[in-house]
Design a protein around this motif. Sequence first.
Motif, PDB file in Angstrom:
ATOM      1  N   CYS A 357      13.765 -15.084 -17.115  1.00  0.00           N
ATOM      2  CA  CYS A 357      13.853 -16.439 -16.543  1.00  0.00           C
ATOM      3  C   CYS A 357      12.844 -17.425 -17.105  1.00  0.00           C
ATOM      4  N   THR A 358      11.989 -17.004 -18.025  1.00  0.00           N
ATOM      5  CA  THR A 358      11.185 -18.015 -18.717  1.00  0.00           C
ATOM      6  C   THR A 358      12.054 -18.731 -19.752  1.00  0.00           C
ATOM      7  N   GLY A 359      13.248 -18.206 -19.972  1.00  0.00           N
ATOM      8  CA  GLY A 359      14.242 -18.896 -20.793  1.00  0.00           C
ATOM      9  C   GLY A 359      13.830 -19.051 -22.245  1.00  0.00           C
ATOM     10  N   SER A 360      14.059 -20.223 -22.770  1.00  0.00           N
ATOM     11  CA  SER A 360      13.829 -20.477 -24.192  1.00  0.00           C
ATOM     12  C   SER A 360      12.458 -21.095 -24.427  1.00  0.00           C
ATOM     13  N   TYR A 361      11.588 -20.999 -23.429  1.00  0.00           N
ATOM     14  CA  TYR A 361      10.344 -21.755 -23.450  1.00  0.00           C
ATOM     15  C   TYR A 361       9.122 -20.869 -23.592  1.00  0.00           C
ATOM     16  N   ASP A 362       8.135 -21.431 -24.256  1.00  0.00           N
ATOM     17  CA  ASP A 362       6.891 -20.710 -24.499  1.00  0.00           C
ATOM     18  C   ASP A 362       6.007 -20.877 -23.259  1.00  0.00           C
ATOM     19  N   VAL A 363       6.251 -20.028 -22.280  1.00  0.00           N
ATOM     20  CA  VAL A 363       5.544 -20.105 -21.003  1.00  0.00           C
ATOM     21  C   VAL A 363       4.385 -19.107 -21.039  1.00  0.00           C
ATOM     22  N   PRO A 364       3.142 -19.593 -20.943  1.00  0.00           N
ATOM     23  CA  PRO A 364       2.011 -18.674 -21.124  1.00  0.00           C
ATOM     24  C   PRO A 364       1.876 -17.610 -20.036  1.00  0.00           C
ATOM     25  N   VAL A 365       2.073 -17.999 -18.763  1.00  0.00           N
ATOM     26  CA  VAL A 365       1.989 -16.996 -17.696  1.00  0.00           C
ATOM     27  C   VAL A 365       3.156 -17.179 -16.729  1.00  0.00           C
ATOM     28  N   ALA A 366       3.618 -16.058 -16.212  1.00  0.00           N
ATOM     29  CA  ALA A 366       4.737 -16.138 -15.279  1.00  0.00           C
ATOM     30  C   ALA A 366       4.703 -14.954 -14.331  1.00  0.00           C
ATOM     31  N   TYR A 367       5.344 -15.161 -13.189  1.00  0.00           N
ATOM     32  CA  TYR A 367       5.417 -14.095 -12.187  1.00  0.00           C
ATOM     33  C   TYR A 367       6.742 -14.239 -11.441  1.00  0.00           C
ATOM     34  N   VAL A 368       7.435 -13.102 -11.291  1.00  0.00           N
ATOM     35  CA  VAL A 368       8.709 -13.089 -10.572  1.00  0.00           C
ATOM     36  C   VAL A 368       8.673 -11.971  -9.544  1.00  0.00           C
ATOM     37  N   SER A 369       9.140 -12.261  -8.340  1.00  0.00           N
ATOM     38  CA  SER A 369       9.368 -11.168  -7.396  1.00  0.00           C
ATOM     39  C   SER A 369      10.761 -11.336  -6.806  1.00  0.00           C
ATOM     40  N   VAL A 370      11.421 -10.209  -6.623  1.00  0.00           N
ATOM     41  CA  VAL A 370      12.779 -10.225  -6.090  1.00  0.00           C
ATOM     42  C   VAL A 370      12.834  -9.282  -4.892  1.00  0.00           C
ATOM     43  N   ASP A 371      13.329  -9.793  -3.775  1.00  0.00           N
ATOM     44  CA  ASP A 371      13.566  -8.947  -2.604  1.00  0.00           C
ATOM     45  C   ASP A 371      15.066  -8.752  -2.450  1.00  0.00           C
ATOM     46  N   GLY A 372      15.507  -7.525  -2.533  1.00  0.00           N
ATOM     47  CA  GLY A 372      16.917  -7.223  -2.303  1.00  0.00           C
ATOM     48  C   GLY A 372      17.116  -6.830  -0.854  1.00  0.00           C
ATOM     49  N   PHE A 420       9.959 -25.502 -26.195  1.00  0.00           N
ATOM     50  CA  PHE A 420      10.664 -24.420 -26.905  1.00  0.00           C
ATOM     51  C   PHE A 420       9.711 -23.464 -27.620  1.00  0.00           C
ATOM     52  N   ILE A 421      10.121 -22.207 -27.651  1.00  0.00           N
ATOM     53  CA  ILE A 421       9.471 -21.238 -28.524  1.00  0.00           C
ATOM     54  C   ILE A 421       9.794 -21.699 -29.952  1.00  0.00           C
ATOM     55  N   ARG A 422       8.783 -21.775 -30.803  1.00  0.00           N
ATOM     56  CA  ARG A 422       9.018 -22.260 -32.165  1.00  0.00           C
ATOM     57  C   ARG A 422       9.520 -21.140 -33.065  1.00  0.00           C
ATOM     58  N   LYS A 423      10.273 -21.530 -34.066  1.00  0.00           N
ATOM     59  CA  LYS A 423      10.884 -20.593 -35.007  1.00  0.00           C
ATOM     60  C   LYS A 423       9.885 -19.549 -35.535  1.00  0.00           C
ATOM     61  N   GLU A 424       8.681 -20.036 -35.865  1.00  0.00           N
ATOM     62  CA  GLU A 424       7.698 -19.130 -36.487  1.00  0.00           C
ATOM     63  C   GLU A 424       7.065 -18.184 -35.466  1.00  0.00           C
ATOM     64  N   GLN A 425       7.371 -18.359 -34.178  1.00  0.00           N
ATOM     65  CA  GLN A 425       6.804 -17.462 -33.164  1.00  0.00           C
ATOM     66  C   GLN A 425       7.615 -16.170 -32.992  1.00  0.00           C
ATOM     67  N   PHE A 426       8.820 -16.096 -33.629  1.00  0.00           N
ATOM     68  CA  PHE A 426       9.640 -14.893 -33.497  1.00  0.00           C
ATOM     69  C   PHE A 426       9.167 -13.815 -34.463  1.00  0.00           C
ATOM     70  N   PRO A 427       9.227 -12.534 -34.122  1.00  0.00           N
ATOM     71  CA  PRO A 427       9.579 -12.000 -32.808  1.00  0.00           C
ATOM     72  C   PRO A 427       8.574 -12.460 -31.762  1.00  0.00           C
ATOM     73  N   TYR A 428       9.103 -12.916 -30.617  1.00  0.00           N
ATOM     74  CA  TYR A 428       8.278 -13.560 -29.600  1.00  0.00           C
ATOM     75  C   TYR A 428       8.129 -12.662 -28.379  1.00  0.00           C
ATOM     76  N   GLN A 429       6.886 -12.506 -27.946  1.00  0.00           N
ATOM     77  CA  GLN A 429       6.608 -11.684 -26.771  1.00  0.00           C
ATOM     78  C   GLN A 429       6.576 -12.584 -25.542  1.00  0.00           C
ATOM     79  N   SER A 430       7.498 -12.396 -24.610  1.00  0.00           N
ATOM     80  CA  SER A 430       7.532 -13.290 -23.447  1.00  0.00           C
ATOM     81  C   SER A 430       6.541 -12.821 -22.387  1.00  0.00           C
ATOM     82  N   ALA A 431       6.160 -13.770 -21.537  1.00  0.00           N
ATOM     83  CA  ALA A 431       5.173 -13.463 -20.491  1.00  0.00           C
ATOM     84  C   ALA A 431       5.693 -12.394 -19.534  1.00  0.00           C
ATOM     85  N   LEU A 432       7.017 -12.236 -19.458  1.00  0.00           N
ATOM     86  CA  LEU A 432       7.571 -11.258 -18.522  1.00  0.00           C
ATOM     87  C   LEU A 432       8.072 -10.002 -19.229  1.00  0.00           C
ATOM     88  N   GLY A 433       7.609  -9.804 -20.458  1.00  0.00           N
ATOM     89  CA  GLY A 433       7.769  -8.488 -21.069  1.00  0.00           C
ATOM     90  C   GLY A 433       8.869  -8.295 -22.097  1.00  0.00           C
TER      91      GLY A 433
END
Length: 807
Positions: A357-372, A420-433
């Motif tokens: 869910c950080t999508g196509s963006y270079d997000v430095p830190v993120a946190y997600v929690s899901v309750d089912g 946006f994550i820039r072209k030269e950042q690929f392979p890109y490691q996202s904040a959520l793994g």
Amino acid sequence: MTVQTPVSLEERKDKLQGLGCSRKRVEDARFTQGKGHYVDDIKLPGMLFGDFVRSPIGHGRIKSINKEAALAVPGVKAVLTADDLRPLGLHWMPTLAGDVQAVLADEKVLFQNQEVAFVVAEDRYAAADAVELVEVDYEELPPLVDPHRSMDPDAPILREDIKDKTEGAHGPRRHPNHIFTWEVGDKAATEQALAAAAVVVEEQITYQRVHPCPLETCGCVASMDKINGKLTIWGTFQAPHAVRTVASLITNIPEHNIRIISPDIGGGFGNKVGVYPGYICSAVASIVLGVPVKWIEDRMENLSTTAFARDYHMTGRIAATPEGRITGLWCHVLADHGAFDACADPTKFPAGFFNICTGSYDVPVAYVSVDGVYTNKAPGGVAYRCSFRVTEASYFIERMIDVLARKLDRDPAEIRMINFIRKEQFPYQSALGWEYDSGDYHTALAKALKSVDYDGLRARQKASREAFKRGETRKLMGVGVAFFTEIVGAGPVKNCDILGLGMFDSCEIRIHPTGSAIARLGTISQGQGHATTFAQILASEIGIPAADITLEEGDTDTAPYGLGTYGSRSTPVAGAATAMAGRKIRAKAQMIAAYLLEVHEGDLEWEVDRFQVKGNPERFKTMKELAFAAYNQAIPGLEPGLEAVSYYDPPNMTYPFGAYLCVVQIDVDTGVTEIERFYALDDCGTRINPMIIEGQVHGGLTEALAIAMGQEISYDADGNVHGGSLMDFFLPTAVETPAWETDWTETPSPHHPIGAKGVGESPNVGGVSAFSNAVNDAFAHLGLTHTQMPHDHWRVWQTAQRLGVTG
Ligand code: MCN
Ligand code: CUM
């Protein structure tokens, strides 16, 4: 002696109809003539028909079931209830998510239309008559329909079978109606980013419950042959091998005595991944009665009981700089899973790949929690071109980005470009793994904006708003920008499995002596055109024309083991296996060529359809000649025949992406919306068949339109399902569907053998946000930041009224 053919290199290439060719769908000859062979076309001697007695209420206790009157109906052979299945241990079944589900209601009913008894009769009419005569006495219990109330201290306990279980399949449970909590990311750092941010936006975004509603509903024919002990089940299965393994484990019939066949499937869209009570009941009835038993859902059963999609209630926060640079993303999801957790996710991912869910963006830190949580609704959740919840994730982030743009009074396309994550950042490691394999987002969005004359659109919108103010028009124009990054191709066996089965896939190829071939795959087409496109991959790999390659899927007695078709994984995984198996064929063909041409293998080079001697291209052997030689020559050190199999475990997922733009006109007095224009640019890496890709995009966009603009499965306070028939579930026809403009860029996947990424679900993942952003954008100047889907005429009119612009 080789006969020289007077054809050019280009002509030889064209003849193959390989990669990149818009080859016509070979399936269509049969489909367009009504010659498809679907499960309901199967008619076996002595075959009986099953039909369900279903619960009229959403929550209740079964006090008694009286079958007498039903059994007296002429032609009725049996009426099964949970008590009949109990001695076989089949009254409950495991779900794909580590939960259990009642095959037939066991003491309690937990959602409206839940399966309570299974009537088997000589024909469908007798079965239906008998269904009406089964008397079930219920004690009604208070229904729980609001997921926000599931974990209240005084909420009714739904799953009494597991009420004391404090440990679920995905960790501790805090409440009898709690299924799991899934957390990803750095909570402390994200909270710190939010606390320190100059700008914070927050929004509550609900992605309503919908249903894929394939044209063909679910069904099966089960046939137990008591003489040879073999159980054959034809059915609408998106994962036939997994069904065979599960069937063996739960029935104790040895796996070699079970044959699962998926015939033609009339659309799956994730609705046909799960295992349903109808399959178990048909199999049991066939085993008990010794004759084949068919079960086919009707439309209402399909819509109200089999895998729904979404029902995600998301709260998001974005931290940003005043310039609009995102510094952190926080998200909480309340996930309504219905009465049983039957999500078709890889085991380790209870919320699928939502953490993209950080999508196509270079997000430095993120946190997600899901309750089912459990509610009194039908089970499911993962279906409908969702890529394991990427649809929800993409909708969430794309709405949030627009909310941020609004807050900063900036253009939504510009805020996307900045982050946006820039072209030269690929392979890109996202904040959520995740490790994004490749991408070029700036180029894609820039091309999209230019193609639609974005600045011109915004100027027109400005003029239109002024005209509205002057009372010259009653229409508001909205421009929706959406960009998505998909994650498809589950998956690396190291972290992706379903019920312990690693998510590799496979291809087996046999080359016949005369140079044609058959290839079998572990996947199964439901309309995606696999017989057309996988033959194209192979044509390019082994130099045999696609027209000379038969492609077969879906029969577990003949196909190599595979995990099936969903999550747009066929191209990334089975497509890779196909290329790799083709390369094995070519390697052996090269040895044969070396022998025949009396040169060292290393002295040969491959060219389109042949091996030729390097520097001496007049000396060559075509694949056709090599195929014959494989069966006719005794070659020292080589076995006869030309076959290969590949089981492919992908090193990573693939990350297709795209830029979508939607222009909508809204009549504020009626709420009627008109999609004036829709432009979709997709990048799915190497394109195998551009025409099929376009077809996939058209279909996915039409489904996105349906979801964004009208579809909803809702429940009233009494637990009654609404939207359970086509009277009130919106299924767009050609009338409502706009003309789609498609476009593309091509950024190959660096780890896939031919660079291809999946595409089947992309248009839905990207499309829904584009529609919704357009509707929200139409009202943005009036102060609206977010309004919930579906944007049907009634809701849109209500929004206009709330904002004070209706007449
Ligand atoms: N393709 C291509 N080049 C690429 C990628 C794909 O030519 N770079 C082609 C493939 O060869 C294949 C088709 O596009 O013929 C879709 O491929 P892929 O993206 O790998 O998706 P799958 O084949 O795994 O199909 C599954 C996907 C899912 S999960 C849903 S849901 C959905 C979808 O496909 N269900 C569909 N599209 C559907 N289309 C139809 N007609 N019916 C369904 O049930
Ligand atoms: Cu999520 S629907 Mo498809 O994966 O069959």
